[in-house]
Enzyme design. Sequence first.
Site, PDB file in Angstrom:
ATOM      1  N   GLY A  94     -39.794  75.260 -42.930  1.00 22.04           N
ATOM      2  CA  GLY A  94     -39.558  76.200 -42.800  1.00 22.04           C
ATOM      3  C   GLY A  94     -38.644  77.244 -42.666  1.00 22.04           C
ATOM      4  N   GLY A  96     -36.667  78.913 -39.875  1.00 21.70           N
ATOM      5  CA  GLY A  96     -37.471  79.426 -39.248  1.00 21.70           C
ATOM      6  C   GLY A  96     -35.919  80.658 -38.345  1.00 21.70           C
ATOM      7  N   ARG A  97     -35.426  80.911 -39.178  1.00 22.14           N
ATOM      8  CA  ARG A  97     -34.333  81.891 -38.469  1.00 22.14           C
ATOM      9  C   ARG A  97     -34.026  82.857 -40.186  1.00 22.14           C
ATOM     10  NH1 ARG A  97     -28.617  79.193 -37.208  1.00 22.14           N
ATOM     11  NH2 ARG A  97     -29.057  77.724 -39.035  1.00 22.14           N
ATOM     12  N   GLY A 130     -34.499  81.788 -33.807  1.00 16.34           N
ATOM     13  CA  GLY A 130     -34.572  82.333 -35.051  1.00 16.34           C
ATOM     14  C   GLY A 130     -32.968  83.282 -35.225  1.00 16.34           C
ATOM     15  N   ARG A 187     -36.949  75.250 -52.411  1.00 16.27           N
ATOM     16  CA  ARG A 187     -36.192  73.570 -52.219  1.00 16.27           C
ATOM     17  C   ARG A 187     -36.709  73.015 -52.632  1.00 16.27           C
ATOM     18  NH1 ARG A 187     -33.574  75.473 -46.773  1.00 16.27           N
ATOM     19  NH2 ARG A 187     -33.452  77.911 -47.107  1.00 16.27           N
ATOM     20  N   ASP A 256     -35.130  69.632 -47.446  1.00 14.26           N
ATOM     21  CA  ASP A 256     -34.928  70.945 -47.206  1.00 14.26           C
ATOM     22  C   ASP A 256     -34.025  71.558 -47.155  1.00 14.26           C
ATOM     23  OD1 ASP A 256     -34.405  69.260 -44.718  1.00 14.26           O
ATOM     24  OD2 ASP A 256     -34.173  71.601 -43.728  1.00 14.26           O
ATOM     25  N   ASN A 257     -32.682  71.112 -47.826  1.00 14.97           N
ATOM     26  CA  ASN A 257     -31.712  71.503 -48.214  1.00 14.97           C
ATOM     27  C   ASN A 257     -31.159  71.723 -49.462  1.00 14.97           C
ATOM     28  OD1 ASN A 257     -31.032  72.582 -45.492  1.00 14.97           O
ATOM     29  ND2 ASN A 257     -30.513  71.375 -44.922  1.00 14.97           N
ATOM     30  N   ASP A 266     -27.509  75.849 -47.924  1.00 13.69           N
ATOM     31  CA  ASP A 266     -27.773  75.904 -46.510  1.00 13.69           C
ATOM     32  C   ASP A 266     -26.125  75.410 -46.020  1.00 13.69           C
ATOM     33  OD1 ASP A 266     -29.652  77.631 -46.150  1.00 13.69           O
ATOM     34  OD2 ASP A 266     -30.531  75.713 -45.057  1.00 13.69           O
TER      35      ASP A 266
HETATM   36  P1  AMP Z   1     -31.051  73.547 -40.675  1.00 11.55           P
HETATM   37  O1  AMP Z   1     -29.917  71.840 -40.166  1.00 11.55           O
HETATM   38  O2  AMP Z   1     -30.052  74.542 -41.021  1.00 11.55           O
HETATM   39  O3  AMP Z   1     -30.762  73.281 -42.205  1.00 11.55           O
HETATM   40  O4  AMP Z   1     -32.678  73.795 -40.157  1.00 11.55           O
HETATM   41  C1  AMP Z   1     -33.274  72.950 -40.153  1.00 11.55           C
HETATM   42  C2  AMP Z   1     -34.415  73.666 -39.565  1.00 11.55           C
HETATM   43  O5  AMP Z   1     -34.991  74.971 -38.752  1.00 11.55           O
HETATM   44  C3  AMP Z   1     -34.734  74.929 -41.024  1.00 11.55           C
HETATM   45  O6  AMP Z   1     -36.462  75.096 -41.002  1.00 11.55           O
HETATM   46  C4  AMP Z   1     -34.418  75.600 -40.406  1.00 11.55           C
HETATM   47  O7  AMP Z   1     -34.457  77.450 -40.190  1.00 11.55           O
HETATM   48  C5  AMP Z   1     -34.477  76.092 -38.915  1.00 11.55           C
HETATM   49  N1  AMP Z   1     -33.432  76.528 -37.691  1.00 11.55           N
HETATM   50  C6  AMP Z   1     -32.252  75.985 -37.575  1.00 11.55           C
HETATM   51  N2  AMP Z   1     -31.204  77.007 -36.391  1.00 11.55           N
HETATM   52  C7  AMP Z   1     -32.224  77.626 -35.898  1.00 11.55           C
HETATM   53  C8  AMP Z   1     -32.470  78.407 -35.035  1.00 11.55           C
HETATM   54  N3  AMP Z   1     -31.625  79.314 -34.671  1.00 11.55           N
HETATM   55  N4  AMP Z   1     -34.168  79.548 -34.805  1.00 11.55           N
HETATM   56  C9  AMP Z   1     -34.733  78.975 -35.796  1.00 11.55           C
HETATM   57  N5  AMP Z   1     -34.880  77.797 -36.540  1.00 11.55           N
HETATM   58  C10 AMP Z   1     -33.828  77.380 -37.206  1.00 11.55           C
HETATM   59 MG    MG Z   2     -31.566  74.172 -43.511  1.00 14.62          MG
END
Ligand code: AMP
Ligand code: MG
Length: 493
Positions: A94, A96-97, A130, A187, A256-257, A266
């Site tokens: 989901g 997360g930020r 976040g 996604r 998820d990307n 992403d």
């Molecule tokens: P990513 O690798 O950037 O595609 O992120 C994978 C997952 O981690 C996704 O659910 C993002 O929302 C979550 N995520 C990555 N960085 C953060 C962060 N700094 N705070 C909260 N969630 C994060």
């Molecule tokens: Mg991502």
Amino acid sequence: MHTALRHVNTLTFDNRYARLPPAFYRKLDPTPLAAPYLVSVSDDAAALLDLDPAETRSERFLDMLAGNLVPPGAEPLAMLYAGHQFGTFVPQLGDGRAILLGEIVNAKHERWTLQLKGAGETPFSRTADGRAVLRSTIREYLCSEAMHALGIPTTRALGIAGADETVYRETSETAAVLLRLAPSHVRFGSFEVFYHRREHEYLKQLADHVIEAHFPHFAGTSDCYERFLIEVVERTARLIAQWQAVGFCHGVMNTDNMSILGLTLDYGPFGFMEAFNPGHICNHSDEQGRYSYENQPYIGLWNCSRLAQALTPLIPAEQCNAALARYEGVFMEKHAVLMRAKFGLVQAMEGDDALVSDLLALLAEHGTDYTIFFRALGRFNAQQGADNDAVRDLMVNRAAFDAWLARYSARLAAESGNDADRCMRMDAVNPKYVLRNHLAQIAIDKATRQRDFSEIDRLLKLLQRPFDEQPEHEAYAAPPPDWAKGIEVSCSS
Ligand code: AMP
Ligand code: MG
């Protein structure tokens, strides 16, 4: 027709995703960012929203970028999704930020969904903060707009707000928020989450939403889910063929990307390949090389298989397999067309595959810069005895390359046309300027150390015209300097 220019307060929202059941998201406001400052804004992206250019320099606009002002009509939410990360299923990720502000309809009736990245914690943040760091937002911002200019489907980037708030990654950095735009942020993992939970009614509702919103011509047909899957498979195959042709490595091709619309989504530890190496791994965290350059086409198919699996409650297995079976042919065809164009060849002829792969083997043997080589090959002069040192100097093994050039000359002679026209055609597909890591790094260093954002704007302008010669910026087309070897990009963002 004169288009009425919009302000932050007069955007027209029609938030279709927010009308899905509450199980699909959590509604919440972005977390305000104290004392934000404007880092950069893309006027091209602002035009997609009919935003008044003067408005993009306003306090109000900055507040929207920073997550401090929710524009009227927006319904902020964090989307739920799952995903396969490096091959392992993670049942709940989901946003997360990221926070989806809402869906805007512009004067041309195009729809753009606005999403803040780095806008604070959500119920999906797990243990993370976040936030996003300025460094990574600059990379995503520049690359989104650069990919668009290269003609590669991608999410767009409207702008960045920065602040002094400290964010801890490997070292302490400062926070920033990126506002990005896409017709949809759904996604593959958005489907996977409901399949995993056996919530097949939600799965169907999501598929119906995506079809109605983005593939309306499939809506109401008896095989609409199958046609939707075929469309996603084919878009993904074509997208990755485009990545391969331009030498783009995504770095984190987790499901998820992966965009349901076949967009590049992403941007994290991505990179444009410089010294050609099929095994190139751009993500320092990817120790096994799962997402190496040469693996991207296979991973694209693997990811489509995960989507197909998630759709099995809606589509008979046989049809899922038939949809997946289209991937390879679509990829190969698109890749062949793009590679032919890179070599300036108009017709397809027998032996082209070998001509291309033998050249790539030479590039790999010599570690020749991929972008520089193709730009130079455009200037190859097929006349007997012509001076071709500019391109020959890029190869160490002259004898082997001269033998290849002789084959290339013969191949060019097999179709009509002249060198000047070929050069023009090749320049239109072989970019002179790509977002090399060291170029991004220089802009990042200036921004983070001196709060000087001029290099970001310069790069943005440069990369909006990647195929044009820009003599004043010749240095931006050069291979990376020695210090750039030390740049490591990882999942940390
Ligand atoms: P990513 O690798 O950037 O595609 O992120 C994978 C997952 O981690 C996704 O659910 C993002 O929302 C979550 N995520 C990555 N960085 C953060 C962060 N700094 N705070 C909260 N969630 C994060
Ligand atoms: Mg991502």
